[in-house]
Each structure stands twice: as structure tokens, then as C-alpha cells.
Design a protein around this motif. Structure first.
Motif, PDB file in Angstrom:
ATOM      1  N   LEU A 277      16.502  52.761  67.026  1.00 49.47           N
ATOM      2  CA  LEU A 277      17.428  51.692  67.099  1.00 49.47           C
ATOM      3  C   LEU A 277      19.044  52.256  66.561  1.00 49.47           C
ATOM      4  O   LEU A 277      19.966  52.164  66.641  1.00 49.47           O
ATOM      5  CB  LEU A 277      17.186  50.165  67.346  1.00 49.47           C
ATOM      6  CG  LEU A 277      16.148  50.526  68.902  1.00 49.47           C
ATOM      7  CD1 LEU A 277      16.221  48.287  68.880  1.00 49.47           C
ATOM      8  CD2 LEU A 277      17.088  50.438  70.093  1.00 49.47           C
ATOM      9  N   PRO A 278      18.654  51.567  64.919  1.00 48.93           N
ATOM     10  CA  PRO A 278      20.602  52.252  64.604  1.00 48.93           C
ATOM     11  C   PRO A 278      20.673  53.406  64.236  1.00 48.93           C
ATOM     12  O   PRO A 278      21.745  53.546  63.856  1.00 48.93           O
ATOM     13  CB  PRO A 278      20.051  51.546  62.697  1.00 48.93           C
ATOM     14  CG  PRO A 278      18.971  50.734  63.557  1.00 48.93           C
ATOM     15  CD  PRO A 278      17.852  51.528  64.532  1.00 48.93           C
ATOM     16  N   ARG A 313      28.751  57.018  71.993  1.00 48.87           N
ATOM     17  CA  ARG A 313      29.966  55.716  71.493  1.00 48.87           C
ATOM     18  C   ARG A 313      30.806  56.885  70.817  1.00 48.87           C
ATOM     19  O   ARG A 313      31.972  55.918  70.563  1.00 48.87           O
ATOM     20  CB  ARG A 313      28.902  55.965  70.155  1.00 48.87           C
ATOM     21  CG  ARG A 313      28.970  55.214  69.052  1.00 48.87           C
ATOM     22  CD  ARG A 313      28.842  55.012  67.550  1.00 48.87           C
ATOM     23  NE  ARG A 313      27.984  56.101  66.718  1.00 48.87           N
ATOM     24  CZ  ARG A 313      27.291  56.502  65.637  1.00 48.87           C
ATOM     25  NH1 ARG A 313      27.163  55.204  65.078  1.00 48.87           N
ATOM     26  NH2 ARG A 313      27.542  57.638  64.934  1.00 48.87           N
ATOM     27  N   GLU A 317      34.600  53.947  71.481  1.00 49.74           N
ATOM     28  CA  GLU A 317      35.401  53.543  70.358  1.00 49.74           C
ATOM     29  C   GLU A 317      36.723  54.469  70.575  1.00 49.74           C
ATOM     30  O   GLU A 317      37.420  53.671  70.081  1.00 49.74           O
ATOM     31  CB  GLU A 317      34.422  53.875  68.873  1.00 49.74           C
ATOM     32  CG  GLU A 317      33.148  52.994  69.318  1.00 49.74           C
ATOM     33  CD  GLU A 317      31.995  53.612  67.516  1.00 49.74           C
ATOM     34  OE1 GLU A 317      32.779  54.658  66.940  1.00 49.74           O
ATOM     35  OE2 GLU A 317      31.923  53.003  67.004  1.00 49.74           O
ATOM     36  N   ARG A 322      32.791  48.889  72.841  1.00 46.72           N
ATOM     37  CA  ARG A 322      31.822  49.300  71.767  1.00 46.72           C
ATOM     38  C   ARG A 322      30.213  49.711  72.199  1.00 46.72           C
ATOM     39  O   ARG A 322      30.225  49.222  73.404  1.00 46.72           O
ATOM     40  CB  ARG A 322      31.247  47.709  70.616  1.00 46.72           C
ATOM     41  CG  ARG A 322      30.808  46.976  71.319  1.00 46.72           C
ATOM     42  CD  ARG A 322      32.112  45.056  70.776  1.00 46.72           C
ATOM     43  NE  ARG A 322      31.828  44.236  70.876  1.00 46.72           N
ATOM     44  CZ  ARG A 322      32.477  43.931  71.817  1.00 46.72           C
ATOM     45  NH1 ARG A 322      33.687  44.152  71.916  1.00 46.72           N
ATOM     46  NH2 ARG A 322      32.459  42.470  72.441  1.00 46.72           N
ATOM     47  N   VAL A 323      29.558  49.726  72.087  1.00 49.28           N
ATOM     48  CA  VAL A 323      28.362  50.660  72.498  1.00 49.28           C
ATOM     49  C   VAL A 323      26.340  50.290  71.706  1.00 49.28           C
ATOM     50  O   VAL A 323      27.160  49.826  70.170  1.00 49.28           O
ATOM     51  CB  VAL A 323      27.902  51.624  72.951  1.00 49.28           C
ATOM     52  CG1 VAL A 323      28.282  52.798  72.093  1.00 49.28           C
ATOM     53  CG2 VAL A 323      26.914  51.714  74.280  1.00 49.28           C
ATOM     54  N   HIS A 324      25.807  49.234  72.027  1.00 48.69           N
ATOM     55  CA  HIS A 324      24.943  49.275  71.919  1.00 48.69           C
ATOM     56  C   HIS A 324      23.928  48.918  72.396  1.00 48.69           C
ATOM     57  O   HIS A 324      24.194  49.279  73.760  1.00 48.69           O
ATOM     58  CB  HIS A 324      24.851  47.699  70.855  1.00 48.69           C
ATOM     59  CG  HIS A 324      24.854  46.852  72.022  1.00 48.69           C
ATOM     60  ND1 HIS A 324      25.736  46.764  72.303  1.00 48.69           N
ATOM     61  CD2 HIS A 324      23.759  46.025  72.121  1.00 48.69           C
ATOM     62  CE1 HIS A 324      25.294  45.311  73.947  1.00 48.69           C
ATOM     63  NE2 HIS A 324      24.109  45.279  73.183  1.00 48.69           N
ATOM     64  N   ALA A 325      22.474  48.978  71.676  1.00 49.96           N
ATOM     65  CA  ALA A 325      21.371  50.033  72.933  1.00 49.96           C
ATOM     66  C   ALA A 325      19.840  48.330  72.318  1.00 49.96           C
ATOM     67  O   ALA A 325      19.948  48.240  70.703  1.00 49.96           O
ATOM     68  CB  ALA A 325      20.503  51.077  72.736  1.00 49.96           C
ATOM     69  N   HIS A 326      19.619  48.035  72.938  1.00 57.07           N
ATOM     70  CA  HIS A 326      18.015  46.507  72.619  1.00 57.07           C
ATOM     71  C   HIS A 326      16.664  47.150  73.987  1.00 57.07           C
ATOM     72  O   HIS A 326      17.195  47.790  74.526  1.00 57.07           O
ATOM     73  CB  HIS A 326      18.590  45.935  72.357  1.00 57.07           C
ATOM     74  CG  HIS A 326      19.207  45.260  73.456  1.00 57.07           C
ATOM     75  ND1 HIS A 326      20.937  45.386  74.167  1.00 57.07           N
ATOM     76  CD2 HIS A 326      18.579  44.487  75.177  1.00 57.07           C
ATOM     77  CE1 HIS A 326      21.113  44.867  74.992  1.00 57.07           C
ATOM     78  NE2 HIS A 326      19.387  43.959  75.768  1.00 57.07           N
ATOM     79  N   CYS A 332      14.344  49.751  77.777  1.00 58.77           N
ATOM     80  CA  CYS A 332      15.216  50.163  76.538  1.00 58.77           C
ATOM     81  C   CYS A 332      16.893  49.678  77.875  1.00 58.77           C
ATOM     82  O   CYS A 332      16.713  49.832  78.311  1.00 58.77           O
ATOM     83  CB  CYS A 332      15.417  51.031  75.511  1.00 58.77           C
ATOM     84  SG  CYS A 332      16.137  52.525  76.272  1.00 58.77           S
ATOM     85  N   PHE A 334      21.400  49.745  77.236  1.00 57.74           N
ATOM     86  CA  PHE A 334      22.110  50.294  77.094  1.00 57.74           C
ATOM     87  C   PHE A 334      23.199  49.314  77.721  1.00 57.74           C
ATOM     88  O   PHE A 334      23.214  50.099  78.659  1.00 57.74           O
ATOM     89  CB  PHE A 334      22.294  52.193  77.525  1.00 57.74           C
ATOM     90  CG  PHE A 334      21.796  52.392  76.337  1.00 57.74           C
ATOM     91  CD1 PHE A 334      21.879  52.959  75.173  1.00 57.74           C
ATOM     92  CD2 PHE A 334      20.226  53.164  77.193  1.00 57.74           C
ATOM     93  CE1 PHE A 334      20.707  54.098  74.402  1.00 57.74           C
ATOM     94  CE2 PHE A 334      19.882  53.722  76.161  1.00 57.74           C
ATOM     95  CZ  PHE A 334      19.561  53.671  75.258  1.00 57.74           C
TER      96      PHE A 334
END
Length: 344
Positions: A277-278, A313, A317, A322-326, A332, A334
Motif C-alpha cells: 500500500l505505501p 499522484r 499534488e 492528495r490521493v491515497h488507497a486502502h 480496494c 482509491f
């Protein structure tokens, strides 16, 4: 002169004893932090001065009152020195942490660049070899029946388009990394961007039997550059469709809170390993899958050689977002957050 030499000797013996103890303490704690080393060094310096002053004061046969005055003065100076020194040591330790993080980030970026060059070279070499073989077959008339010739022409065009997209992605990523991207921001209806992205992704989704769902109404307006925002949404959709198994579902929706507009793309890919993930948005990172180009018709190259999410990303930015995933229950999610367009 004799008295001065004697006073100096007393001070040297007292301070030297404390200094020797300090050196021994520093050797014992050589693996501790910079803050601890600086604190010990300051303490040794202050205590050495105090011990030297005390020894000299006693040798001078000062009265008890005068000796107390001297010791109080030394203690006050020591307290100020220690306070200033500890504050400086904290800043020094924090600077060292930042420097170490910067070095680690630089090493990660360099490793990413080397990995990117290796993967892109592979992604270019493989289709180039196929293109050359097909071109030689056509040139030498080894293949001459119309159906096969037409198939070769089609495959040459498909591979050329794929390499063109890869080169475009590299150029876009180079602009992002160089800080040369300056998006022209304006109010953009997010629903129009999503509709176009779904249409562009429809052939890939149909080929993989993946349903792409989106609400018909309720889309907010975002402050963004239209072309760059379209690329963000398309890259996210293509990425989710490619990693969703047949008969799966990809859903895209959006909303608005106090300051931001959020857009989310959810899929049923089964989830992403927590260790990955990171790194999802790092250059050339593609996990354990798809290290070679996907065949024509499978969307190969639509997001480049592991560059699609890195471009997402960078573009997000550049918009101040900002963008993230989990992971979610079946796959999953986004999430992109961008500044909302001001309401009239």
C-alpha cells in the motif's frame, strides 16, 4: 604567580576528573542518540566548571557566605547553559532525523529511477522485437495472404500506439518530477470528466467483463485543469478494471465536504497486500503482477510501465490535492481529494 599556578592546578584536577568521567560515559553510550551525547557533553562541561570553581573557592579560604554566593552564581549559569544547550541539542537531533529521512527518500527515488529504466527498457524491447519480426516478414513477403497481412498491420498499429502512450507517460512524469507542471485551474464539472473516462474505459471493461458503475447525478464541481483531471480519473479507472477479476465491479462516486471535493474509485480486486500500500504510487511499482506488457486487447500499456498511479499522484499534488488507497471488504478503494470550486 605561585598562587595562580596553584589555583590553575586545583581547577585542572577538579575539571579533569569530571572530564575523564564524561569521556567514559560517552564511550559507554556511543550507540545512543545525538541528543543524549550533547546532553552529556553539556553536563560534563558545566559540572567541570562548577567543580573547578568550588575547588578554587575552597583553596582561597572564602567565608561560608562568599562560597555560597559563588556556588549560587555558578548554579544559575549552569542551569541557563543546560537549558539552552538541551534546546539546541533537540533541534540538532531533529535536523539529523530530517537529514536521514531525506537520504532515505533520495535512495528510494534513485532505486525507483533504476527500476523504472529497467522496466521501461523491457516494456519497449519486447514490442520492438515483435514489430521488427512482423516488418521483416512483410518486407520479405514471407506473409502474403491478405488476412495475415491485415492482422500484422493491426498488431503493428496497436503496439505502436502502446509505445506512444508509454513515451507520453514518461514525458508527463518527467514534467511532474521537474516541477514544470502548472495546471490552469478553472471550475470543472466532475460528472463530465467521469462520463468521458467511463466511455474511454468501456472497451477494456467489456473485454474483461467488468461492470463500471457510477451515479447519474449529484456530481460536484472541482477547481482543476480539465485535461489533467481527466487523466487522473481515467488512470484510476483503468487500473481498477485491469486488476478486477472477470464479472467484478468497479464503482466511482464523489462528494463534497467543507473545503474539498472527493472522488473515490472502488473495485473488487480482492485487496492489496498491506506491505504494498505505501508503494502503490511510486514510479514503476506494479507489485508481483504484470511485469510484462499485457497482450493487445487487455489494456496493456494504457497506464504505462507501472507509471499510471505515479502520474495520478503527481497530477493530484500539482493541484494542491492528495490521493491515497486502502483496502475495503471486497477489494480496494482509491480516494482523491481536490480543492472545491467556490460556490456562487
Amino acid at each position: 604567580m605561585k598562587d595562580l599556578l596553584l589555583i590553575g592546578l586545583y581547577a585542572l584536577i577538579a575539571g579533569g576528573t569530571i572530564g575523564a568521567l564524561g569521556v567514559a560515559a560517552l564511550r559507554l553510550m556511543r550507540h545512543r542518540s545525538i541528543l543524549a551525547h550533547v546532553a552529556v557533553l553539556l553536563a560534563v562541561t558545566v559540572v567541570s566548571v562548577a567543580a573547578g570553581v568550588t575547588a578554587v573557592a575552597q583553596a582561597m579560604f572564602l567565608s561560608a557566605h562568599d562560597l555560597q554566593v559563588v556556588l549560587v552564581t555558578v548554579a544559575a549559569s549552569a542551569a541557563v547553559t543546560l537549558a539552552v544547550g538541551v534546546a539546541f541539542a533537540r533541534r540538532l537531533a531533529q535536523a539529523a532525523v530530517w537529514a536521514d529521512q531525506a537520504r532515505q527518500r533520495e535512495r528510494q527515488l534513485e532505486a525507483g529511477r533504476r527500476e523504472l529504466v529497467a522496466w521501461v527498457s523491457h516494456d519497449l524491447r519486447t514490442p520492438l522485437a515483435g514489430l521488427r519480426a512482423m516488418a521483416e516478414a512483410l518486407e520479405d513477403k514471407i506473409v502474403d495472404d491478405p488476412a495475415t497481412v491485415a492482422e500484422y498491420h493491426h498488431r503493428i498499429r496497436v503496439e505502436t500506439d502502446r509505445m506512444t502512450r508509454l513515451v507520453d507517460d514518461l514525458f508527463e512524469l518527467s514534467r511532474i518530477n521537474a516541477g514544470a507542471l502548472r495546471p490552469a485551474l478553472s471550475p470543472v464539472p466532475l460528472g463530465d470528466i467521469v462520463s468521458d473516462a467511463i466511455a474511454a474505459t468501456a472497451p477494456l471493461a467489456a473485454d474483461r467483463r467488468v461492470r463500471v458503475l457510477a451515479p447519474e447525478t449529484g456530481w460536484p464541481t472541482v477547481r482543476a485543469a480539465e485535461a489533467e483531471l481527466a487523466r487522473v480519473v481515467t488512470n484510476l479507472l483503468v487500473n481498477s478494471v485491469r486488476y478486477t477479476p472477470p464479472d467484478g465491479t468497479v464503482r466511482i462516486d464523489a462528494g463534497r465536504d467543507e473545503k474539498d471535493v472527493w472522488l473515490a474509485v472502488s473495485d473488487t480486486c480482492g485487496g492489496i497486500p498491506e506491505a504494498d500500500l505505501p508503494r502503490l504510487f511510486d514510479m514503476a511499482f506494479r507489485g508481483e503482477r504484470a511485469r510484462t506488457p499485457a497482450p493487445a486487447g487487455d489494456g496493456g500499456g494504457l497506464t504505462g510501465g507501472g507509471l499510471g498511479l505515479a502520474i495520478v499522484r503527481g497530477l493530484v499534488e500539482a493541484h494542491g490535492g492528495r490521493v491515497h488507497a486502502h483496502n475495503v471488504a471486497e477489494g480496494c478503494r482509491f480516494v482523491v481529494r481536490l480543492p472545491a470550486a467556490p460556490t456562487s
